[in-house]
Design a protein around this motif. Structure first.
Motif, PDB file in Angstrom:
ATOM      1  N   VAL A 113       0.810  -1.220   0.000  1.00  0.00           N
ATOM      2  CA  VAL A 113       0.000   0.000   0.000  1.00  0.00           C
ATOM      3  C   VAL A 113       0.844   1.271   0.000  1.00  0.00           C
ATOM      4  CG1 VAL A 113      -2.030  -1.027   1.085  1.00  0.00           C
ATOM      5  CG2 VAL A 113      -0.201  -0.127   2.529  1.00  0.00           C
ATOM      6  N   ARG A 114       2.039   1.165   0.522  1.00  0.00           N
ATOM      7  CA  ARG A 114       2.974   2.297   0.570  1.00  0.00           C
ATOM      8  C   ARG A 114       4.377   1.723   0.452  1.00  0.00           C
ATOM      9  NH1 ARG A 114       2.036   6.997   4.101  1.00  0.00           N
ATOM     10  NH2 ARG A 114       4.254   6.729   4.431  1.00  0.00           N
ATOM     11  N   GLU A 115       5.312   2.583   0.077  1.00  0.00           N
ATOM     12  CA  GLU A 115       6.673   2.098  -0.121  1.00  0.00           C
ATOM     13  C   GLU A 115       7.334   1.718   1.195  1.00  0.00           C
ATOM     14  OE1 GLU A 115       5.279   4.655  -1.557  1.00  0.00           O
ATOM     15  OE2 GLU A 115       5.443   4.321  -3.719  1.00  0.00           O
ATOM     16  N   ASP A 116       7.014   2.411   2.282  1.00  0.00           N
ATOM     17  CA  ASP A 116       7.642   2.018   3.555  1.00  0.00           C
ATOM     18  C   ASP A 116       7.127   0.652   4.003  1.00  0.00           C
ATOM     19  OD1 ASP A 116       5.127   3.012   4.195  1.00  0.00           O
ATOM     20  OD2 ASP A 116       5.810   4.248   5.872  1.00  0.00           O
ATOM     21  N   ALA A 117       5.861   0.376   3.733  1.00  0.00           N
ATOM     22  CA  ALA A 117       5.324  -0.951   4.066  1.00  0.00           C
ATOM     23  C   ALA A 117       6.000  -2.019   3.200  1.00  0.00           C
ATOM     24  CB  ALA A 117       3.814  -0.984   3.878  1.00  0.00           C
ATOM     25  N   ALA A 118       6.331  -1.658   1.971  1.00  0.00           N
ATOM     26  CA  ALA A 118       7.040  -2.601   1.100  1.00  0.00           C
ATOM     27  C   ALA A 118       8.438  -2.890   1.657  1.00  0.00           C
ATOM     28  CB  ALA A 118       7.136  -2.052  -0.320  1.00  0.00           C
TER      29      ALA A 118
END
Ligand SMILES: Cc1ncc(C[n+]2csc(CCOP(=O)(O)OP(=O)(O)O)c2C)c(N)n1
Ligand SMILES: [Mg+2]
Lengths: 186, 168
Positions: free
Chosen positions: B48-53
């Protein structure tokens, strides 16, 4: 129930080889002080990411029950990750939230979980089993029940802030935390 | 010169044992992501977001996988705290495939500043990268392998517009 009491109830119920990913701040420190384990991942920075780290471990180690011990502020920072967990739906993921309705680590400023029910967000995202406990005597039976049921499962534990500031910080270096955890998880 | 395609590049990554993919789409990477969705041996998990990735890749690495994240350079801002307070200090490596929007100031307004500073941001954070092109695939993957395997740090491959096909 005080936050420390919640930890005292649930930490003895975790088996040695079960990976546990901790949210940053007092959650790490409390767990470390009460019972340090090699299979504990202490996330000291990257607020909000304990849930996505736990999801990654759960997806790549389907044979292990992976426990995330999160905080309300951490969960609120990464609400979208609840959707990722629900969409991937690993049966072996168990998300526990210590909800004191504040950012206790930074001086107990209020968070939104006093007004917004995080367990309802988890439920509508699609977690399989969701439970909220408020009484100390309910922590153990509900934790054990949700740990055994196929997940992803979510346990919200409402607590009062009580962190003892003399509790030390995690003494392992970040690199040591990585090495120990990887060795324990195999 | 061997031509580089979305298909050949994904096959190549899988050969190198990169089998866990996540990210947030960019049109410049759309061909790659569609290829990934067709692979039996690799999985792509929409983030959902790059930090979550970055968090997801971190967990995957801790559990023994070789993770890859795909993102637009606009996602670098969202992920910098994850890199600096997690991967770089815990020595948790991953391969980052980052598109370069805003190259040479020729793009939509929202991409111009990041297109200008993204490489400097990586450098400032001490994160090594290479510009991927038609001819350097082997050598940059070799560099990535060293960074990831030996130093246990993230390595970024930057992808310019036109390198891979776009599927709309
Ligand atoms: C990106 C980011 N913003 C802010 C902080 C400062 N910070 C550290 S812990 C914390 C509070 C975490 O809240 P919660 O998850 O509810 O845990 P609690 O402290 O209540 O145990 C904050 C705001 C940080 N570490 N990173
Ligand atoms: Mg809190």
């Amino acid at each position: 129930m005080k936050g420390t009491e919640a930890f005292q109830e649930l930490l003895p119920l975790i088996k040695d080889d079960e990976p546990v990913v901790h949210a940053n701040g007092f959650i790490c420190r409390e767990s470390f002080a009460l019972k340090d384990r090699k299979a504990n991942f202490y996330m000291i920075g990257s607020m909000g990411l304990a849930s996505s780290i736990g999801l990654g471990v759960a997806l790549c180690k389907p044979e292990k029950k992976v426990i995330i011990i999160d905080g309300d502020g951490n969960v609120l920072m990464a609400l979208g990750t609840l959707a990722m967990i629900a969409a991937e739906a690993p049966e072996n993921l168990f998300h526990v939230v210590i909800d004191n309705e504040v950012y206790e680590s930074t001086g107990s400023q209020r968070s939104l979980s006093g007004k917004v029910q995080l367990e309802e967000i988890a439920k509508s995202s699609g977690y399989k089993n969701v439970f909220r406990v408020e009484k100390k005597e309910d922590v153990k039976p509900q934790f054990l029940r949700l740990k055994e049921l196929p997940g992803p499962n979510f346990l919200l534990i409402k607590v009062e802030p009580c962190f003892d500031h003399s509790t030390g910080r995690v003494t392992h270096t970040p690199e040591e935390i990585t090495e120990r955890f990887m060795e324990a998880v195999g | 010169m061997p031509s580089l395609t979305s298909q050949s590049f994904i096959k190549r990554l899988i050969q190198e044992d990169y089998k866990f993919f996540t990210g947030v789409p960019c049109s410049l990477l759309s061909g790659l992501i569609y290829e990934l969705e067709d692979q039996q041996e690799a999985r792509y998990i929409p983030a959902v977001r790059e930090d979550a990735a970055v968090g997801l890749c971190t967990g995957a690495y801790l559990a023994g996988a070789r993770p890859v994240m795909l993102m637009q350079n606009s996602g670098l801002g969202y992920s910098l705290n994850a890199f600096t307070s997690l991967n770089l200090i815990y020595h948790i490596p991953m391969l980052v495939i980052m598109s370069w929007r805003g190259k040479d100031g020729k793009d939509a307004p929202e991409h111009i500043i990041m297109g200008d500073i993204d490489k400097q941001l990586l450098q400032t954070a001490g994160m090594e990268y290479s510009l991927l092109n038609e001819g350097n695939c082997d050598s940059v993957l070799q560099k990535a392998k060293k960074k990831i395997g030996e130093e246990k740090l993230p390595y970024t491959l930057i992808v310019e517009k036109g390198l891979f096909d776009e599927r709309h």
